[in-house]
Design a protein around this motif. Sequence first.
Motif, short mmCIF file in Angstrom:
data_model
loop_
_atom_site.label_atom_id
_atom_site.label_comp_id
_atom_site.label_asym_id
_atom_site.label_seq_id
_atom_site.Cartn_x
_atom_site.Cartn_y
_atom_site.Cartn_z
N UNK A 290 0.81 -1.21 0.00
CA UNK A 290 0.00 0.00 0.00
C UNK A 290 0.84 1.26 0.00
N UNK A 291 1.86 1.31 0.86
CA UNK A 291 2.73 2.48 0.93
C UNK A 291 3.51 2.67 -0.37
N UNK A 292 3.92 1.58 -1.00
CA UNK A 292 4.67 1.67 -2.25
C UNK A 292 3.82 2.25 -3.36
N UNK A 293 2.58 1.78 -3.44
CA UNK A 293 1.69 2.28 -4.49
C UNK A 293 1.40 3.77 -4.30
N UNK A 294 1.19 4.19 -3.07
CA UNK A 294 0.93 5.61 -2.78
C UNK A 294 2.15 6.48 -3.09
N UNK A 296 4.76 5.88 -5.06
CA UNK A 296 5.09 5.97 -6.48
C UNK A 296 4.09 6.85 -7.22
N UNK A 297 2.84 6.83 -6.80
CA UNK A 297 1.85 7.71 -7.42
C UNK A 297 2.21 9.18 -7.17
N UNK A 298 2.61 9.49 -5.94
CA UNK A 298 3.03 10.86 -5.60
C UNK A 298 4.25 11.25 -6.42
N UNK A 299 5.23 10.35 -6.52
CA UNK A 299 6.43 10.65 -7.29
C UNK A 299 6.12 10.83 -8.77
#
Length: 312
Positions: A290-294, A296-299
């Motif tokens: 979950x943290x990875x998906x969030x 990478x979306x922000x980046x």
Amino acid sequence: MLCFVLFDDIIELNYWIHYRAHLVYAFVWGNLISSFIFQNDGTNTTVKVNGEICGPNFCPQLGYNSTNIFEPPKHQIYIFTGACCGLSILAILLMAFFITDINGQKTSGRVWSLVKQVSLLLCTSRSQHLLMFPTLLSGLTEGFLYGDFTQAYVSCSYGIKDVGFAMIAFGIAQSAGSIIFGKLNQYTGHMVIYIFGCMIQTGLYITMLYWTPISSQQYVIYILGAMIGIGGSINLLIVSALYNLYFSKKKIVAISSYRMLSSTGIALSFGYSNWLCSRYKLYILLTFVGLSCISLTVQHIRYKRKQRDKSN
């Protein structure tokens, strides 16, 4: 880490795809050897699956009573050790006679300089901070596969003889995933593929939380191994490509940072492996997905804004 630092001077997406495709041959043959060596002698052909203590309920600290984890016969250990030593010696000889130094330069001073640059990147780069969770996830997934999946879902339930075959399913699926998603990435973009990978990993870990091994469903461990391979191939493929995209002017430092963080994830996974039950390890992996998906979306949003500002 330093070995990868010197090896990954420039890593490109196409190179990664072909590397994973060729690696499957060695992976399959290695696991076939281990599986055939550790096949039962016929003296203990009955496997009793205890779903109450295997799978998500497996706790290493409670011991291995009532499981199928047992020490193999001495002669099998000797054969397996001999095979590994023989292949290691052959690898050393091949490297000694056929591997050459492309640049012909001394690397000791370069390594220490690279370590300083990696440390600076980890401390100061916002893009690196947002890539940290996906990179750690790569290592955590690999550590879970080797240290927990093979023990809690395969060996505990069906015996060590099936570990090699489960790993073959993983290796084939990961290599196939690298090729397929590497090609699709050219048409869909990074984020579509990565979000799809997050969905696969989320569904996989939730399934592993609620599925308990039974005798009639041995095939499930091969499906789970293959799904770990597919999810892992997406994460490795996209994250390594994003390091090259976001740090195009300092690829060596960026890929070295990627290797270090990934190795840290593996170390963390093995560090808590003997202290936590499989259920809690799956919770950790779900959290990192979950943290990875969030992150990478922000980046991705930050990167698009920068590109738009430059064009204006």
